[in-house]
Motif scaffolding. Structure first.
Motif, PDB file in Angstrom:
ATOM      1  N   LEU A 155       0.839  -1.197   0.000  1.00 32.04           N
ATOM      2  CA  LEU A 155       0.000   0.000   0.000  1.00 32.04           C
ATOM      3  C   LEU A 155       0.875   1.249   0.000  1.00 32.04           C
ATOM      4  CD1 LEU A 155      -2.676  -1.168   2.585  1.00 32.04           C
ATOM      5  CD2 LEU A 155      -3.013  -0.846   0.130  1.00 32.04           C
ATOM      6  N   PRO A 156       0.452   2.299  -0.693  1.00 31.61           N
ATOM      7  CA  PRO A 156       1.287   3.503  -0.809  1.00 31.61           C
ATOM      8  C   PRO A 156       1.567   4.145   0.549  1.00 31.61           C
ATOM      9  CG  PRO A 156      -0.924   3.874  -1.696  1.00 31.61           C
ATOM     10  CD  PRO A 156      -0.811   2.414  -1.450  1.00 31.61           C
ATOM     11  N   ASP A 157       2.828   4.526   0.750  1.00 30.12           N
ATOM     12  CA  ASP A 157       3.248   5.103   2.033  1.00 30.12           C
ATOM     13  C   ASP A 157       2.603   6.454   2.313  1.00 30.12           C
ATOM     14  OD1 ASP A 157       4.938   3.029   2.804  1.00 30.12           O
ATOM     15  OD2 ASP A 157       6.621   3.839   1.653  1.00 30.12           O
ATOM     16  N   ASP A 158       2.286   7.193   1.250  1.00 26.14           N
ATOM     17  CA  ASP A 158       1.837   8.571   1.444  1.00 26.14           C
ATOM     18  C   ASP A 158       0.322   8.721   1.507  1.00 26.14           C
ATOM     19  OD1 ASP A 158       1.435   7.866  -1.156  1.00 26.14           O
ATOM     20  OD2 ASP A 158       2.273   9.692  -2.038  1.00 26.14           O
ATOM     21  N   SER A 159      -0.416   7.611   1.479  1.00 28.49           N
ATOM     22  CA  SER A 159      -1.879   7.705   1.530  1.00 28.49           C
ATOM     23  C   SER A 159      -2.338   8.122   2.920  1.00 28.49           C
ATOM     24  CB  SER A 159      -2.518   6.366   1.166  1.00 28.49           C
ATOM     25  OG  SER A 159      -2.373   6.107  -0.204  1.00 28.49           O
ATOM     26  N   LEU A 160      -3.232   9.084   2.948  1.00 25.78           N
ATOM     27  CA  LEU A 160      -3.793   9.532   4.221  1.00 25.78           C
ATOM     28  C   LEU A 160      -4.931   8.630   4.679  1.00 25.78           C
ATOM     29  CD1 LEU A 160      -3.904  13.399   3.608  1.00 25.78           C
ATOM     30  CD2 LEU A 160      -2.093  12.024   4.665  1.00 25.78           C
ATOM     31  N   VAL A 161      -5.561   7.958   3.713  1.00 24.70           N
ATOM     32  CA  VAL A 161      -6.691   7.069   4.007  1.00 24.70           C
ATOM     33  C   VAL A 161      -6.428   5.729   3.333  1.00 24.70           C
ATOM     34  CG1 VAL A 161      -9.177   6.701   3.781  1.00 24.70           C
ATOM     35  CG2 VAL A 161      -8.279   9.022   4.122  1.00 24.70           C
ATOM     36  N   LEU A 162      -6.581   4.649   4.080  1.00 19.76           N
ATOM     37  CA  LEU A 162      -6.387   3.302   3.550  1.00 19.76           C
ATOM     38  C   LEU A 162      -7.574   2.429   3.939  1.00 19.76           C
ATOM     39  CD1 LEU A 162      -2.618   2.739   4.441  1.00 19.76           C
ATOM     40  CD2 LEU A 162      -3.560   3.137   2.153  1.00 19.76           C
ATOM     41  N   HIS A 163      -7.722   1.317   3.187  1.00 16.34           N
ATOM     42  CA  HIS A 163      -8.829   0.392   3.425  1.00 16.34           C
ATOM     43  C   HIS A 163      -8.285  -1.029   3.527  1.00 16.34           C
ATOM     44  CE1 HIS A 163     -11.934   3.431   2.481  1.00 16.34           C
ATOM     45  NE2 HIS A 163     -10.969   3.924   1.720  1.00 16.34           N
TER      46      HIS A 163
END
Length: 430
Positions: A67-75
């Motif tokens: 998953l991308p390190d810079d994502s503020l929201v993840l699922h």
């Protein structure tokens, strides 16, 4: 009630009372739970390990790294034993982590057996049942074990997750530079120059009802009615997919339009005899000899696939939507022609009655019934055999339907897969 369960559910009750009420109503008792040991240990549910039995933490680290390190929201889809959630919550930039349950009973069992408070207490966590949303959320990681264990309520989202995960793999056959693709497009070039443009058909049937006829086994239940309707002076337009053409002919039913897109379709599926009054809508990957032999009008189309990028610039033609199956461009053609109402026949995306297709033998059009290792819910809410690619095609049709609310879509069979966005035809559905 275990101490773990009380502590875990107290948090859920405080933060997500509606989810808590549903979890308390879940019944984990039918689940077979076992401790599985290796270098470490994990929980196995009905023979499916929820995590690695050797190193749960390392496995979660690998999953998190996708998953991308810079994502503020993840699922995260599925809960596992909480390891992936804990890994992702170590990211200081993360603002929200949405955890979507794929099997409520499995999670209720985990809550009984293990302490999940460290991640449930984190203010960045949001907890949902996956099936409460109609579509998947990005970016996501779906825990593999719970894709297998997904329950009926969350099955639609499971199918979308698997389809999205397999997308790159499924598209591997469509390299614009592949020798067989280049050769086929070159062979079709001269025909394409002389044939009509599918765009000429767009808008030609405003407000008309259209029957879109696929080749699922339930089509066999409708031959007699289709034959009677076809004989009426005023009737819907009949559009069929290529593999439905011969079964329809065998029952005296001549469609108005046949849609074909697959390079494996040949004269075996689309015999050219007596086709002068039948329009063929095709994409240039189909067999050039079959095109030459077709006696009726031919209209060429492209999909958004990159394999058509170069030829589209040389010979512009209208575009039809393709989501993996010929049923998608058949439906899109009906919509672009102006249909106000589309009735689907044989759109089963499954194997009702332990058959693969109407009018064809087991394995004639692809894998045999014995290869069906997966399931979808039918129109009665019961599980029915299918295969992964059928579930993907179903997802894409449902997405298409959701994007065209101005058109009313009817299904005619409860024996096949339930198609979100359709209603059962009040007079024709069986």
């Amino acid at each position: 009630m275990s101490d773990f369960f009380q502590s875990n559910t107290d948090i859920i009750q405080r933060r997500w009372p509606l989810v808590a009420a549903r979890l308390l109503a879940e019944d984990p008792s039918p689940l077979q739970a076992d401790l599985v040991e290796g270098l470490g240990s994990t929980l196995s549910i009905n023979g499916i390990q929820l995590t690695s039995r050797h190193d749960r933490t390392r496995e979660a680290q690998v999953q998190a790294a996708s998953l991308p390190d810079d994502s503020l929201v993840l699922h995260v889809y599925g809960t596992g034993l909480g390891d992936l959630q804990l890994q992702l919550l170590q990211r200081p930039q993360l603002k929200q982590l949405h955890v979507h349950l794929l099997n409520g009973a499995v999670f209720a069992l985990v809550l009984q057996l293990l302490d999940q408070q460290p991640w449930l207490n984190d203010p960045r966590i949001e907890l949902h049942y996956a099936g409460d949303l109609a579509e998947i959320c990005l970016p996501f990681f779906a825990l593999p074990a719970e894709l297998v264990l997904a329950d009926d309520y969350n099955a639609k989202i499971r199918d979308r997750l698997i389809s999205e995960t397999h997308l790159t793999f499924n598209n591997r056959e469509f390299d614009p530079q592949a020798a067989d693709i280049v050769e086929r497009l070159q062979a079709s070039h001269a025909l394409l120059q002389g044939d009509g443009d599918v765009a000429a058909l767009f808008g030609s049937q405003p407000g008309r009802g259209v029957f879109v006829i696929a080749t699922g086994p339930s089509l066999e239940l409708h031959f007699e009615r289709l034959q009677a309707i076809r004989a009426q002076a005023e009737r819907p337009l009949f559009i069929c997919v290529d593999t439905a053409y011969r079964p329809l002919l065998d029952h005296g039913i001549r469609p108005d339009i046949v849609v074909t897109i697959d390079q494996r379709i040949s004269a075996r599926h689309l015999p050219a005899a007596n086709t002068a009054a039948i329009t063929l809508v095709y994409m240039p990957m189909v067999d050039p000899q079959m095109l030459k032999d077709w006696q009726g009008p031919r209209h060429a189309a492209y999909s958004a696939s990159p394999i058509y990028q170069t030829i589209r610039q040389q010979l512009p033609r209208g575009e039809l939507y393709v989501g993996g199956s010929v049923i998608h461009p058949a439906v899109d053609l009906a919509v672009k022609m102006g249909a106000a109402q589309i009735t689907l026949f044989g759109a089963d995306f499954a194997f009702p009655g332990d058959k693969t297709h109407a009018g064809w033998g087991d394995g004639d059009l692809g894998p045999q019934l014995i290869a069906a290792k997966h399931w979808v819910l039918d129109g009665h809410g019961q599980r029915i055999k299918t295969q992964l690619n059928f579930r993907s095609y179903l997802c894409e049709l449902e997405r298409y339907i959701a994007g065209h609310p101005q058109v009313r879509f009817y299904n005619t069979s409860r024996a096949g897969a339930m198609i979100a966005g359709t209603t059962f035809h009040p007079e024709i559905a069986v």
